[in-house]
Write a protein that holds these residues in place. Structure first.
Motif, PDB file in Angstrom:
ATOM      1  N   LEU A  25      61.281   5.255  25.215  1.00  0.00           N
ATOM      2  CA  LEU A  25      61.370   4.759  23.846  1.00  0.00           C
ATOM      3  C   LEU A  25      60.000   4.514  23.220  1.00  0.00           C
ATOM      4  O   LEU A  25      59.907   4.167  22.048  1.00  0.00           O
ATOM      5  N   ASP A  26      58.926   4.654  24.006  1.00  0.00           N
ATOM      6  CA  ASP A  26      57.592   4.459  23.445  1.00  0.00           C
ATOM      7  C   ASP A  26      57.113   5.748  22.810  1.00  0.00           C
ATOM      8  O   ASP A  26      56.491   6.585  23.453  1.00  0.00           O
ATOM      9  N   VAL A  27      57.415   5.896  21.556  1.00  0.00           N
ATOM     10  CA  VAL A  27      57.025   7.105  20.842  1.00  0.00           C
ATOM     11  C   VAL A  27      55.875   6.746  19.913  1.00  0.00           C
ATOM     12  O   VAL A  27      55.906   5.722  19.248  1.00  0.00           O
ATOM     13  N   GLU A  28      54.851   7.585  19.919  1.00  0.00           N
ATOM     14  CA  GLU A  28      53.689   7.315  19.077  1.00  0.00           C
ATOM     15  C   GLU A  28      53.967   7.757  17.643  1.00  0.00           C
ATOM     16  O   GLU A  28      54.550   8.806  17.404  1.00  0.00           O
ATOM     17  N   SER A  29      53.485   6.982  16.690  1.00  0.00           N
ATOM     18  CA  SER A  29      53.575   7.405  15.293  1.00  0.00           C
ATOM     19  C   SER A  29      52.668   8.607  15.078  1.00  0.00           C
ATOM     20  O   SER A  29      51.577   8.685  15.640  1.00  0.00           O
ATOM     21  N   THR A  30      53.108   9.533  14.268  1.00  0.00           N
ATOM     22  CA  THR A  30      52.262  10.683  13.962  1.00  0.00           C
ATOM     23  C   THR A  30      51.495  10.454  12.656  1.00  0.00           C
ATOM     24  O   THR A  30      50.902  11.368  12.119  1.00  0.00           O
ATOM     25  N   SER A  31      51.536   9.234  12.144  1.00  0.00           N
ATOM     26  CA  SER A  31      50.751   8.920  10.940  1.00  0.00           C
ATOM     27  C   SER A  31      49.499   8.149  11.323  1.00  0.00           C
ATOM     28  O   SER A  31      49.412   7.583  12.413  1.00  0.00           O
ATOM     29  N   LEU A  32      48.563   8.085  10.401  1.00  0.00           N
ATOM     30  CA  LEU A  32      47.370   7.279  10.616  1.00  0.00           C
ATOM     31  C   LEU A  32      47.706   5.810  10.435  1.00  0.00           C
ATOM     32  O   LEU A  32      48.402   5.445   9.494  1.00  0.00           O
ATOM     33  N   THR A  33      47.199   4.975  11.310  1.00  0.00           N
ATOM     34  CA  THR A  33      47.486   3.552  11.209  1.00  0.00           C
ATOM     35  C   THR A  33      46.180   2.786  11.023  1.00  0.00           C
ATOM     36  O   THR A  33      45.092   3.364  11.041  1.00  0.00           O
ATOM     37  N   ASP A  34      46.308   1.471  10.865  1.00  0.00           N
ATOM     38  CA  ASP A  34      45.146   0.624  10.617  1.00  0.00           C
ATOM     39  C   ASP A  34      43.987   0.855  11.577  1.00  0.00           C
ATOM     40  O   ASP A  34      42.845   0.960  11.156  1.00  0.00           O
ATOM     41  N   VAL A  37      41.890   3.978  10.611  1.00  0.00           N
ATOM     42  CA  VAL A  37      41.204   4.027   9.317  1.00  0.00           C
ATOM     43  C   VAL A  37      39.983   3.112   9.285  1.00  0.00           C
ATOM     44  O   VAL A  37      38.934   3.479   8.769  1.00  0.00           O
ATOM     45  N   TRP A  38      40.110   1.920   9.861  1.00  0.00           N
ATOM     46  CA  TRP A  38      39.010   0.962   9.739  1.00  0.00           C
ATOM     47  C   TRP A  38      38.014   1.069  10.885  1.00  0.00           C
ATOM     48  O   TRP A  38      37.102   0.271  11.004  1.00  0.00           O
ATOM     49  N   LEU A  43      37.066   8.010   7.567  1.00  0.00           N
ATOM     50  CA  LEU A  43      38.390   7.675   7.052  1.00  0.00           C
ATOM     51  C   LEU A  43      38.294   6.526   6.038  1.00  0.00           C
ATOM     52  O   LEU A  43      38.942   6.555   4.987  1.00  0.00           O
ATOM     53  N   ALA A  46      37.069   7.762   2.819  1.00  0.00           N
ATOM     54  CA  ALA A  46      38.110   8.502   2.095  1.00  0.00           C
ATOM     55  C   ALA A  46      39.085   7.533   1.439  1.00  0.00           C
ATOM     56  O   ALA A  46      39.611   7.795   0.363  1.00  0.00           O
ATOM     57  N   PHE A  47      39.332   6.384   2.095  1.00  0.00           N
ATOM     58  CA  PHE A  47      40.224   5.391   1.495  1.00  0.00           C
ATOM     59  C   PHE A  47      39.586   4.794   0.245  1.00  0.00           C
ATOM     60  O   PHE A  47      40.214   4.675  -0.806  1.00  0.00           O
TER      61      PHE A  47
ATOM     62  N   THR B 586      63.707   8.953  20.125  1.00  0.00           N
ATOM     63  CA  THR B 586      64.450   8.858  21.388  1.00  0.00           C
ATOM     64  C   THR B 586      65.430   7.683  21.347  1.00  0.00           C
ATOM     65  O   THR B 586      65.227   6.715  20.623  1.00  0.00           O
ATOM     66  N   SER B 614      63.938   4.243  19.518  1.00  0.00           N
ATOM     67  CA  SER B 614      62.485   4.251  19.364  1.00  0.00           C
ATOM     68  C   SER B 614      62.052   4.025  17.922  1.00  0.00           C
ATOM     69  O   SER B 614      60.875   4.004  17.630  1.00  0.00           O
ATOM     70  N   ARG B 621      63.978  -3.399  19.860  1.00  0.00           N
ATOM     71  CA  ARG B 621      64.514  -2.077  20.103  1.00  0.00           C
ATOM     72  C   ARG B 621      65.968  -2.041  20.550  1.00  0.00           C
ATOM     73  O   ARG B 621      66.690  -1.118  20.241  1.00  0.00           O
ATOM     74  N   PHE B 665      58.901   3.939  12.430  1.00  0.00           N
ATOM     75  CA  PHE B 665      57.548   3.361  12.373  1.00  0.00           C
ATOM     76  C   PHE B 665      57.306   2.493  11.149  1.00  0.00           C
ATOM     77  O   PHE B 665      56.190   2.344  10.705  1.00  0.00           O
ATOM     78  N   ASN B 669      51.479  -0.350   9.581  1.00  0.00           N
ATOM     79  CA  ASN B 669      50.808   0.094   8.361  1.00  0.00           C
ATOM     80  C   ASN B 669      50.425   1.539   8.558  1.00  0.00           C
ATOM     81  O   ASN B 669      49.755   1.874   9.531  1.00  0.00           O
ATOM     82  N   THR B 670      50.814   2.399   7.655  1.00  0.00           N
ATOM     83  CA  THR B 670      50.375   3.780   7.813  1.00  0.00           C
ATOM     84  C   THR B 670      49.698   4.274   6.535  1.00  0.00           C
ATOM     85  O   THR B 670      49.919   3.758   5.441  1.00  0.00           O
ATOM     86  N   TYR B 671      48.884   5.272   6.730  1.00  0.00           N
ATOM     87  CA  TYR B 671      48.098   5.854   5.643  1.00  0.00           C
ATOM     88  C   TYR B 671      48.404   7.336   5.569  1.00  0.00           C
ATOM     89  O   TYR B 671      48.715   7.962   6.570  1.00  0.00           O
ATOM     90  N   PRO B 687      39.134  14.836   0.239  1.00  0.00           N
ATOM     91  CA  PRO B 687      40.359  14.122   0.611  1.00  0.00           C
ATOM     92  C   PRO B 687      40.266  12.629   0.339  1.00  0.00           C
ATOM     93  O   PRO B 687      39.173  12.057   0.359  1.00  0.00           O
ATOM     94  N   ILE B 688      41.400  12.043   0.068  1.00  0.00           N
ATOM     95  CA  ILE B 688      41.479  10.581   0.011  1.00  0.00           C
ATOM     96  C   ILE B 688      42.617  10.127   0.918  1.00  0.00           C
ATOM     97  O   ILE B 688      43.479  10.921   1.279  1.00  0.00           O
ATOM     98  N   PHE B 689      42.570   8.858   1.277  1.00  0.00           N
ATOM     99  CA  PHE B 689      43.681   8.256   1.999  1.00  0.00           C
ATOM    100  C   PHE B 689      44.357   7.258   1.097  1.00  0.00           C
ATOM    101  O   PHE B 689      43.689   6.519   0.387  1.00  0.00           O
TER     102      PHE B 689
END
Lengths: 568, 1030
Positions: A25-34, A37-38, A43, A46-47, B586, B614, B621, B665, B669-671, B687-689
């Motif tokens: 169940l531990d699935v990684e996010s495919t988005s950028l997270t905090d 970026v910092w 990154l 760009a922000f 999952t 997940s 969960r 998710f 916080n996502t960008y 590019p920008i975020f």
């Protein structure tokens, strides 16, 4: 066969068994997270860069969406421009500009103006978020990177607050807090006095000036921050912001802020683009490069197919006879305010103005700002006459006919065809140019000290560059009027007029003038008759319209704690 | 290969894995043979013959014969579904013939439930079912369109008829969340099966069952919206049956709006300009002479009168499907295989829109030993969708907008430019502007093992399935030329207008969307009777992994439109873009059920599921979802004896179910990257975020508490009745805050893009209603008549949805149905100056405008005068009535279906921007028609004071309807006439779908969900078909 079945059975059961490990169940996010970026200056930069753009909060607003272009500061180029909610222009396709022109906006129905409220606060919150991560000991960035980004963030925050101030007057100050879903918002419902807001913005700008470099691409520089300060302090000294009081100290401060920009000696009025002052002036606004006059600007790309950075102003504002959409059409009211070439007003006796031949011998800026019947645009004359004018209601797509009989020429690249979405003019939007600073100075100095030589020097520099005779021998009041007129024609379409007539508190007069058009009739022999008409019925301005209405949804969300602007 | 050897090996295998037990190898074995028949002496194939207490067994063959090895002390157990078990001691016999007795109770209908099946008699949950043979009665290329009217408690609205994109929106007992209201679909036991239900071949479907109440809780965190269980056909013991079916259909739009003709539209344009500039008079655009020219058609190039629906839409379009299946089974092998194809054309004249499908299925069962059954299911499907480059919405927008005053083609044959960018409706649905090819391949595979343990009643069942789907897209848009007449020259000239892709060069977009799903399940079943006590239970584990990866690439600047391949596209950087993403999701679940009945009289069931997902942060969960149900078969009591009431049962269920259908998710916080939103002075995009999503660390699933109380009975000889009351409370409803979140917080969503405000478990919605199902069946000699009616009423009511503080009661979403709109109330039209004087007016309002009610009485029309509506486009009432009759070789089935208490907002995009529906054009208020029932015309509806600026209830259409959904008349050819061909049966039939609709929704179909009516219409289809078995 037997073995196969065995393996199958074994296989299916062991699959179930083996995958019983705890991390299924531990699935990684495919988005950028905090964390990402910092931690990475690329990154984070760009922000911060993204905070020079804004978000769309209503239909027909600039914003990231397919081939559209995101909002910058103000509104800049988009379908309907700020000019079309002022006494400069009427927008051919309405898009909720008419309700502003007719004084019908309300807290629940306000066209594009009051979206400044939400867009600015979102941006300010994001500035705070960036500051809370960059302006800390824990930030892994080197000091130069930090200083640059922090300087820009203060500039951006100042600019966003300035936009709130000029539109809404008193506004809440968010401070440095990064509000989240569970925050108590009560502090945000307290609208601070205009003085407090001005002081806050000024201190933000001062921090930015200290940290920003002289050159920074399309991003903020020290001079951009100083130009913003000049504009801020000019507004702050104006009657609307002082509630009518004439505060010499404020005017003096405003004059000094403009003078500081002039004293940088980095900027000069552009004169070298063409020997003809009219063409020189026109070419300034289609120059895709930074000129000596440009202090801070926004750039666009010529193609729409690769993201949100192009805007088809040529098609939007083009003649219906060529497949254009009419667009932000200058009112007769603006046309009439262009002087004759000798500096006389068209109404002056002896000005030589002929209402039946109105477009000869006018201020060279007229020809660079406006397309009128008979002027050559691209490879043919613009025909707004009836009957059978190509660009009249008798022409192609009559609903795209200019309601005023004129088109906008400023910013338009004339080598751009109107039928190719990947070939747009890409004229930059000029947030601050030196001519404004000179006019800011002249206005503030005239108010503070009367029309001294430095006032004449500043305003005459602008006039001379335009090919107009210099001013001389005016009283303070005459100079004020001359400067108001000068801003109208020099800065037409540049998002000044709407706010200028309000801060001067002359809107009750000028915004209650009928929105006039020109109606041209061609006789069988080809002779033309000019007659004034009405471009839009019902133009109206009331006292309450000095300020935007605050969106009703915020008043209700606050449970009434947030106070609406008067009159709404 | 001997049974013995296999048995031993399999046993050893399982003993290693799961249980240890000793294998008894007995002495004195002998061969026993015999025949099993029913009471009428008909041989029974497929009867299980087991040596009691062992794993040794056999199955009877075609002729009911069997052969088994046993010792004289052994007892043989003969068992067969629908028959009582019989036990016979071997003794000294070598031949044992058995006659099995039918078990009446067991013979009654078997109903699917989650992870198993139950007899209808002992069922305690609330379910609706429909059999495959019903579904094939209106051959729909999209299975979801066969749901309407056939299943109580199920709302199935077909929102669009576009081939390839015509799925119905299915809602079970209404909606309960602002998020995803789709039910969970379980196909052959596998939840979320790739490919879904829409494109299943109806000929392959054995049964569809809908779990409507807490019985769905066995699917835990996915079950709150209800569950649809679908089983496909499997092999049957017996001789092979070849079945061939062919259908040919003829479709036409069920409903198209009438549009204003040229003279009418010309007058409307004149009126619009009159309102803008009253001093200019009524002929500012067209003179009366010109209007006459439009009417008499003498100059069709300049004064045409075009009916765009006639020009763009053909009278009939074709669809057909053919299907072959073979079904049968031998001693230890059963099979069902089918091969089918479907073809469906779009309704545009010369249009390219088309859907083609080929499907292939093999469901195989092997009795590896007498106690081990292996199932292998394979399903392959190819779905080829072909669309024009413009969407159906765009095309119908063009059809409804384009002025009748523009010709489709000029008299020299050149196509006109239409409105805006050359969107001529006779061109854009064709292949001229290019093609959009969207092929999808779906593969479903499952291996199932069913092993009876040597302990009575205990068995292990497990499956492992792998699904794959590959959806591709190749859209090649090419510039095309249309023409615009210029009358200023003589003769007139026709100027080229180039339209098509933005770059005015050919553009290719190619995309690939691949998904995979792995599901593994293992289940330990225990089913046994102890005297009159009967227990059926299991404990199970299931896990599911789903992965998706997507990418697309785009290239413009092709120098030629001949070959759409990337290597021929332009080379400039701005001529190409790419993008992509991947996702993984999952689940891990533990669940169990215990069903108990005492003498089929007292029924009880407990289910529990512990679900991990997940989508949520560690710590949030896992959830626990229990349910309980009970029933009492009153008619089984001895004291109950009524001739007129049989099978009287009361039942009730209550349970906790979840809904986790949300974006994953949201606890982070996502960008997001916007690659080109900032431009450098040298013209380089940078590019920008931006913030994509604010975190809600505590996000978790929605919970539903469902209660169902029902009663069912058979009455007299011919009637059956089923009544259910249901109640659901959906709490922790996932919704994004809006009302209490002011813009000043800086937490602001971008218009038209994904929200940054995360969902929170803050909402609550209540649902209540009842269902009734009535059946009637009567035979008079050779004439048989039956009727099935179902009726569902369901009302949902928001309990909490973050309404802003301080708004008036009549604006609260609280107490109103989910999704109901806030609208101004139009109470009439200003017809006289008195009306204007006596009512509250808006600035600029004039005669012919709508009068809005000043709800709060403050003398002004403001946002506070909007009122929350009572109805939405999800109907509160749905019903269906199936009538059938058989007489000799004829059969007739008629399905009526309908809905009530629903509305749809329909405001056409009309004005100078587009043509008008005739309902408005012919009934518009105008200075010459002061009694018109519609408001005056305006520049464009969307910015009109009568619509877009003040969205109001004038534009709400009552979308109640009664529809003759399906009629089928069949004739079965007499058997004797065909037997010489080897044909066992043959039936020809004619059917019709959506034949007649009674509704107030005149312009567009009442099932449409578009606010401006611009959508591909629902279809009416006539069909002829034949089915032959041999």
């Amino acid at each position: 066969m037997k073995k196969y079945i065995m393996m199958l059975a074994l296989g299916s059961l062991s699959l179930v068994h083996l995958s019983c490990d705890q991390d299924l169940l531990d699935v990684e996010s495919t988005s950028l997270t905090d964390q990402a970026v910092w931690a990475d200056p690329v990154l984070a930069e760009a922000f911060v860069r993204g905070l020079y753009t804004g978000v769309r909060l209503a239909d027909k607003e600039p914003g990231h969406n397919g081939g559209d272009t995101p909002a910058g500061f103000g509104r800049g180029f988009h379908w309907a421009m700020w000019a079309s909610v002022s006494d400069e222009a009427i927008y051919s396709n309405d898009d909720a500009t008419y309700l502003v022109q007719r004084g019908q906006m309300s807290p629940s129905n306000y066209g594009f103006m009051s979206t400044t409220w939400g867009r600015s606060f979102r941006n300010i919150r994001e500035v705070n978020l960036a500051l809370s991560n960059i302006d800390t000991e824990a930030s892994p960035f080197d000091q130069d990177t930090k200083d640059l980004l922090i300087g820009e963030l203060h500039f951006i925050r100042a600019f966003r607050y300035f936009e709130l101030l000029r539109g809404f007057g008193e506004v809440p100050l968010m401070g440095d807090e990064v509000y989240d879903l569970t925050s108590n918002f009560d502090a945000l419902y307290d609208r601070k006095s205009k003085e407090e807001v001005v002081a806050y913005i000024e201190s933000e700008i001062d921090q930015a000036i200290n940290l920003l470099p002289a050159s920074n691409g399309a991003r903020a520089t020290d001079a951009a921050a100083m130009a913003l300060k000049s504009r801020l302090l000019l507004y702050a000294a104006s009657p609307l912001f002082t509630d009518g009081a004439d505060d010499t100290a404020k005017w003096t401060k405003a004059a000094q802020a403009a003078k500081d920009v002039m004293d940088l000696n980095r900027f000069s009025l552009v004169t070298n683009l063409d020997s003809d002052p009219s063409e020189n002036f026109r070419k300034l606004f289609v120059s895709r490069d930074m000129t000596s006059e440009d202090i801070f600007m926004r750039f666009y790309m010529p193609a729409s197919n690769s993201g949100g950075r192009a805007i088809p102003i040529e098609r939007m504002n083009g003649p219906n006879g060529s497949g254009g959409w009419g667009g932000n059409c200058p009112m007769q009211n603006l046309i009439d305010d262009f002087e004759m070439i000798d500096g006389s007003d068209i109404e002056d006796p002896g000005s030589g103005y002929d209402p039946q031949d109105p477009y000869v011998n006018r201020d060279p800026r007229f020809y660079a700002t406006v397309v009128y019947n008979g002027s050559i645009l691209r490879d043919r004359a613009y025909e707004s006459f009836v009957p059978n004018g190509k660009d009249s209601p008798d022409g192609n797509e009559p609903w795209n006919t200019s309601p005023t009989g004129y088109l906008m020429r400023k910013f338009i690249q004339e080598d751009i065809t109107l039928n190719d979405w990947n070939n747009m003019g890409a004229s930059p939007w000029r947030y601050f140019r030196y001519a404004e600073i000179l006019l800011n100075y002249a206005e503030a100095q005239n108010e503070a000290a009367g029309p001294d030589q430095s006032v004449y020097d500043a305003v005459n520099a602008v006039r001379q560059r335009a090919g107009m005779p210099v001013l001389s021998g005016l009283t303070k009041d005459q100079m004020r009027e001359a400067l108001q007129h000068e801003r109208r024609v020099e800065l037409a379409y540049e998002e000044h007029r709407y706010f200028d007539v309000r801060r001067w508190m002359i809107a009750m007069d000028v915004e209650n003038e009928p929105a006039k058009s020109i109606e041209i009739t061609r006789a069988g022999n080809g002779s033309l008759t000019y007659e004034e008409g009405i471009a839009l019925e019902g133009k109206k301005f009331e006292e309450k319209h000095y300020w935007f209405p605050i969106p009703l949804s915020d008043i209700t969300a606050s449970g009434g704690k947030l106070k609406q602007n008067p009159g709404y | 290969m001997t049974n013995y050897y296999l048995t031993k090996k399999a046993t050893v295998l399982y003993s290693m894995l799961l249980f240890l037990f000793s294998l008894s190898v007995a002495a004195q074995e002998k061969q026993i043979t015999g025949v099993v028949t029913d009471m009428n002496n008909t041989p029974l194939p497929g009867v299980s013959v087991l040596v009691k207490g062992t794993t040794t067994g056999a199955v009877t063959g075609f002729d009911g014969d069997y052969s088994i090895t046993a010792t004289p002390q052994d007892i043989l157990v003969f068992s067969y579904v629908g028959f009582d078990n019989q036990e016979i001691t071997v003794g000294n016999k070598t031949s044992i013939n058995v006659s099995l007795k039918e078990n009446i109770a067991e013979l009654s209908e078997v109903v699917l439930v989650g992870y198993g099946q139950k007899s209808k008699t002992t069922l305690t949950g609330s379910v609706s079912t429909v059999k495959g043979e019903e579904l094939v009665k209106s051959p729909q290329p999209n299975l979801s369109n066969s749901f309407a009217g056939r299943l109580s408690g199920v709302v199935a609205n077909n929102r669009s008829g576009e081939p390839g994109a015509d799925g119905a929106t299915i809602r079970i007992r209404g909606i309960s969340t602002t998020g995803d209201n789709n039910p969970l679909v379980v196909i052959d036991g596998i939840p979320n099966r790739l490919g879904g239900l829409e494109r299943l071949n109806p000929n392959d479907v054995e049964n569809i069952t809908v779990l409507k109440d807490a019985s769905a809780a066995i699917y835990g965190a996915q079950a709150a919206n209800g569950v649809i269980l679908i089983t496909t056909k499997r092999g049957k013991l017996g001789k092979p049956t070849f079945s061939v079916t062919a259908n040919q259909g003829f479709s036409t739009p069920a409903n198209l709006p009438e549009l204003a003709d040229s003279p009418t539209y010309a007058r409307i344009l004149n009126e619009i300009n009159f309102y803008r500039n009253p001093s200019g008079g009524m002929n500012q655009i067209y003179t009366e002479e010109e209007i006459t020219l439009f009417a008499n058609g003498t100059n069709p190039d300049v004064y045409p009168n075009t009916s765009w629906t006639d020009e763009a839409i053909s009278d009939w379009s074709l669809q057909d499907n053919e299907n072959v299946s073979i079904r049968g089974g031998g001693e230890n092998f059963r099979y069902f295989t089918s091969l089918g194809r479907t073809n469906q054309d779009g309704i545009y004249k010369n249009g390219i829109n088309n859907y083609k499908q080929v499907n292939l299925r093999a469901n195989l069962d092997v009795d590896v030993t007498s106690n081990l059954t292996l199932g292998v299911d394979l399903n392959y499907r190819k779905e080829d969708r072909l669309f024009p480059t413009r969407s159906a919405g765009d095309i119908f927008r063009a059809i409804y907008r384009t002025y009748p005053t523009i010709p489709a083609r000029y008299s020299n044959g050149l196509p006109s430019a239409g409105v805006e960018q050359g969107q001529n409706p006779i061109i854009i649905p064709t292949g001229i502007p290019g093609t959009d090819v969207q092929p999808t391949t779906v593969l479903n595979s499952t291996i199932t093992l069913d092993y009876k343990l040597p302990i009575e009643g205990l068995s292990i069942k497990g499956f492992y399935s792998e699904d794959r789907s590959f959806a591709a897209r190749k859209r090649f848009a090419i510039p095309f030329t249309v023409y615009q007449i210029d009358n200023s020259t003589s003769p007139a000239t026709f100027n080229e207008v180039v339209a098509g892709p933005d770059s005015r060069t050919p553009e290719l977009l190619q995309a690939q969307d691949n998904r995979q799903l792995q599901t593994a399940n293992i289940r330990l079943n225990f089913e046994r009777s102890f005297g009159l006590h009967h227990i059926n239970s299991f404990i199970a584990y299931e896990q599911q992994e789903s992965d998706r990866s997507y990418f697309d690439a785009f290239r413009s600047g092709f120098i030629s439109a001949e070959i759409p391949e990337f290597n021929l596209g332009g080379g400039e950087p701005e001529q190409s873009t790419n993008s992509g993403f991947s996702q993984r999701f999952t689940r891990r679940n533990y669940f169990s059920r215990i069903s108990y009945d005492y003498d089929q009289k007292y029924l009880a069931e407990v289910q529990a599921r512990y679900d991990g997902s997940s989508r949520f942060a560690d710590g949030n969960r896992y959830g626990f979802f229990p349910s309980i149900s009970a029933g009492w078969r009153i008619s089984a009591e001895e004291w109950f004896n009524s001739e007129n009431v049989r099978n009287l049962k009361v039942k009730a269920s209550y349970g906790l179910l979840g809904n986790d259908r949300i974006d994953p998710f949201q606890y982070l916080n996502t960008y997001a990257l916007r690659p080109t939103d900032f431009v450098d002075p040298n013209g380089t995009p940078l590019p920008i975020f931006i913030i994509n999503q604010l975190a809600n660390p505590s996000i978790t699933w929605e919970t539903a508490r469902k209660l169902d109380i029902g009663v069912s009975a058979d009455l007299f000889d011919n009637f059956s009745i089923e009544l259910d009351y249901f109640h659901e409370v959906r709490s922790d409803l996932l919704t994004a805050r809006s009302g209490s979140l002011p813009f000043v917080s800086g937490i602001v969503n971008e218009f038209g893009l994904d929200a940054i405000i995360p969902q929170e478990n803050i909402g609550e919605v209540k649902n209540r209603g009842f269902e009734a199902v009535l059946g009637y069946d009567q035979t008079w000699g050779e004439f048989n008549f039956f009727a099935d009616a179902n009726f569902t009423f369901n009302k949902n009511e928001v309990v909490f949805l973050d309404d802003p503080q301080g708004i008036p009661d009549y604006q609260l979403s609280k107490g109103k149905p989910l999704g109901s709109q806030l609208l101004y109330e139009a109470i009439g039209i200003f017809r006289t100056q008195e009306d204007l004087d006596n009512n509250v007016t808006l600035p600029g309002q004039q005669l012919g405008d709508l009068i809005y009610r000043d709800v709060d009485g403050d003398g002004e029309i403001t946002e506070l005068d909007r009122v929350r509506q009572e109805l939405t486009n999800v109907p509160q009432i749905v019903y269906g009535l199936t009538l059938g009759a058989n007489y000799k070789n004829f059969d007739l089935t008629v399905l009526w279906q309908g809905q009530a208490r629903s509305v749809q907002y329909v405001a056409p995009e009309s004005g100078e921007v587009g043509n008008f529906f005739s309902t408005w054009a012919d009934n518009r208020w105008s200075p010459t028609n002061p009694n018109g029932s519609y408001p005056r015309v305006d520049v464009r509806t969307s910015s009109s004071i009568n619509e877009g600026l003040f969205r109001n209830d004038f534009w709400l259409v009552n979308t109640s309807f009664l529809r003759l959904k399906n009629v089928e008349l069949g004739y079965s050819l007499p058997e004797s006439s065909l037997s010489f061909l080897g044909i066992t049966s043959a039936r020809v039939y004619a059917s019709g779908y959506n034949l007649v609709t009674f509704t107030e929704s005149k312009d567009v179909d009442p099932e449409g969900a578009s606010n401006n009516g611009q959508f591909y219409p629902q279809l009416k289809t006539y069909n002829i078909g034949i089915n032959v078995n041999f």
